[in-house]
Design an enzyme around this catalytic site. Structure first.
Site, PDB file in Angstrom:
ATOM      1  N   ARG A   1      45.632  45.594  37.433  1.00  0.00           N
ATOM      2  CA  ARG A   1      44.294  45.636  36.854  1.00  0.00           C
ATOM      3  C   ARG A   1      44.104  47.003  36.233  1.00  0.00           C
ATOM      4  O   ARG A   1      44.550  48.019  36.777  1.00  0.00           O
ATOM      5  CB  ARG A   1      43.224  45.422  37.942  1.00  0.00           C
ATOM      6  CG  ARG A   1      43.111  43.995  38.453  1.00  0.00           C
ATOM      7  CD  ARG A   1      42.521  43.039  37.403  1.00  0.00           C
ATOM      8  NE  ARG A   1      42.230  41.715  37.942  1.00  0.00           N
ATOM      9  CZ  ARG A   1      43.024  40.654  37.783  1.00  0.00           C
ATOM     10  NH1 ARG A   1      44.169  40.754  37.124  1.00  0.00           N
ATOM     11  NH2 ARG A   1      42.661  39.484  38.288  1.00  0.00           N
TER      12      ARG A   1
ATOM     13  N   GLU B   1      38.852  46.171  29.308  1.00  0.00           N
ATOM     14  CA  GLU B   1      39.668  45.047  28.849  1.00  0.00           C
ATOM     15  C   GLU B   1      38.751  43.902  28.445  1.00  0.00           C
ATOM     16  O   GLU B   1      37.844  43.574  29.216  1.00  0.00           O
ATOM     17  CB  GLU B   1      40.595  44.599  29.979  1.00  0.00           C
ATOM     18  CG  GLU B   1      41.577  43.533  29.532  1.00  0.00           C
ATOM     19  CD  GLU B   1      42.564  43.152  30.622  1.00  0.00           C
ATOM     20  OE1 GLU B   1      43.144  44.042  31.265  1.00  0.00           O
ATOM     21  OE2 GLU B   1      42.735  41.931  30.828  1.00  0.00           O
TER      22      GLU B   1
ATOM     23  N   HIS C   1      47.386  41.364  28.349  1.00  0.00           N
ATOM     24  CA  HIS C   1      47.264  40.554  29.573  1.00  0.00           C
ATOM     25  C   HIS C   1      48.035  39.232  29.424  1.00  0.00           C
ATOM     26  O   HIS C   1      47.497  38.146  29.676  1.00  0.00           O
ATOM     27  CB  HIS C   1      45.785  40.298  29.901  1.00  0.00           C
ATOM     28  CG  HIS C   1      45.545  40.155  31.384  1.00  0.00           C
ATOM     29  ND1 HIS C   1      44.490  40.744  32.036  1.00  0.00           N
ATOM     30  CD2 HIS C   1      46.230  39.483  32.346  1.00  0.00           C
ATOM     31  CE1 HIS C   1      44.533  40.441  33.330  1.00  0.00           C
ATOM     32  NE2 HIS C   1      45.579  39.674  33.538  1.00  0.00           N
TER      33      HIS C   1
END
Lengths: 309, 309
Positions: B222, B251, B270
């Site tokens: 993360r 993000e 991602h």
């Protein structure tokens, strides 16, 4: 050489670096002049080889893994043993090959060209290595190490070598004459064969046409193994997933060459075996081979002059 | 549940895809309405969770591996078992992590930005993974698989996890409270820990200052685990070798964010667990956990609600 005999004299070119001298001594040799030596550690190119080579030289160690320039120049005779550094750079070159393949299949080549968050685009170019069939053309020291790494990553390696002698870790090993049979079951290709007249353009338009639109091609051997024009055409047409190349034809690849702008292409400038690493690996190989020479054991990397590698 | 009893009723949201229904049935469950069900396979986000959750629901399967959004929303109670997909995506995410690290250490990030044969430049940015110490922060399913892959590639993995319980393949495993001790011996870092208040900015300016100018940092967990501003500063100053990130903070990373133009930086949006792969892996996990639920065996990916992961 049995115990108690004098250490063999091994010649080095004038101005050879300290690490080479140290490697000869660590292997049990004595550095001395060419005229008194029974072996030569040659660190230069083909044009720097002593001419004529004294008859007393029974073994010559060459510095590279690929020796096609020596073959082409007919510089290797059959009056002594010649060894290349084949296999000495296997670990680093194999790691580079797997890095290139992963960069392709994981979408890194596409991602690296973006300067914004293009998730859909990059995801559409991302697959995985695990479970895919990777054909490794050429299974010498580098190919064998590539196959080990692929198997550890859960890929399914297929090996192709000259005679089809089974390679550990490969699901199957085919002889070069049956190369045609592998393409239908191949997901990705790594080219790792020596450059010989037989391997020139081993990846040509007909092979490219039989690969998948998701197939990546990696070349860490020599540029001449791939037909560059056919590769550029296949990349532009989207016939294959992409190409990740450490070697090119021509090499160095000139500015403006179509490969520089072909889609889904990554080029490293012949850096799979970077200079800093090369020196350490060659020093280790020289020490190892001098030890073997002193003991009368088989040398590593013996060149088959007739076969050309 | 012992043999001969009725199959348990498992609820799926309206409009759940066919693969989810098939996975429940393959696991030995019967798909039925929430009010009659003893378990729920939840495929949406935190806002789509049934409110209130019927008392009859003894188990809820969530779709993701990271569940910090559910924790933050206090959506998980302790009146039933909650499972995440932790570990289900370990293979693909671990492969991506190693691909990112290799892209860094093998000079591919530098090479990919060139449109000419810059051998000296790229070679100067090329090292190898073999023999280097790679610290893996967070050793759950993904971290464990990363460590397997690193060990197979000849790297030396160091593991850091909450309690320091030894991880197979790691040279050493340290508890999180001793994280400070690892940096002096670390060549590269892979961040794979869950996002909790304890792990926020676990990589900050002080950690970055202790890494080497050749160290690469990979993040597949993360974005919040790394202090982005400190990372940008370290990259610009050349304090570290580079960063290869599948996740960022913020993000999605907005256009024009300084990370997009930081040197030696590779960003994948991602995509370590690409959608096509995610569905197959989640289907397999649902089937597996339904089988376990039917048999009364421990479920995979049980969330520790108090610990937050």
């Amino acid at each position: 050489m049995s115990m108690g005999e004098a250490k063999p004299v091994i010649a080095l070119a004038d101005g050879a670096p300290d690490w080479a001298r140290a490697a000869v001594q660590a292997g049990g040799g004595v550095v001395g002049p060419l005229t008194e030596a029974s072996a030569l550690i040659h660190l230069g190119g083909v044009s720097a080889l002593p001419q004529p080579m004294p008859d007393g030289i029974r073994w010559v160690q060459l510095p590279g893994a690929g020796i096609e320039s020596y073959i082409k120049a007919r510089a290797l005779d059959e009056r002594r043993v010649w060894t290349s550094a084949a296999g000495a750079y296997a670990d680093t070159v194999a790691e580079h090959a797997v890095a290139l393949l992963l960069a392709g299949v994981r979408g890194l080549v596409t991602a690296g060209a973006q300067r914004s968050w293009q998730r859909e685009l990059v995801a559409s170019r991302t697959t995985g290595l695990r479970g895919t069939v990777v054909t490794v053309v050429g299974a010498g020291g580098i190919g064998r190490r590539i196959i080990e790494l692929l198997a550890a990553a859960g890929a399914v390696p297929l090996a192709v070598n000259r005679r089809g002698r089974p390679v550990p870790g490969a699901r199957e090993t085919l002889p070069a004459e049956r190369l045609d049979e592998v393409w239908a079951q191949t997901d990705h290709v790594i080219v790792g064969a020596p450059a010989t007249p037989d391997t020139r353009h081993i990846i040509d338009a007909s092979v490219l046409a039989r690969l998948k639109p998701t197939s990546w091609i990696v070349n860490i051997a020599r540029g001449s193994l791939i037909d560059t024009d056919a590769l550029v055409a296949a990349l532009r047409a989207g016939e294959i997933g992409g190409a990740a190349l450490d070697v090119t034809d021509p090499e160095p690849l000139p500015d403006g060459h179509p490969l520089w702008s072909a889609p889904n292409t990554l080029i490293t400038p012949h850096t799979a075996n970077p200079p800093a690493h090369q020196q350490a690996a060659l020093a280790a190989r020289v020490k190892d081979n001098v030890e073997r020479f002193v003991a009368g054991h088989p040398l590593l990397g013996v060149i088959d002059v007739a076969a050309g590698y």
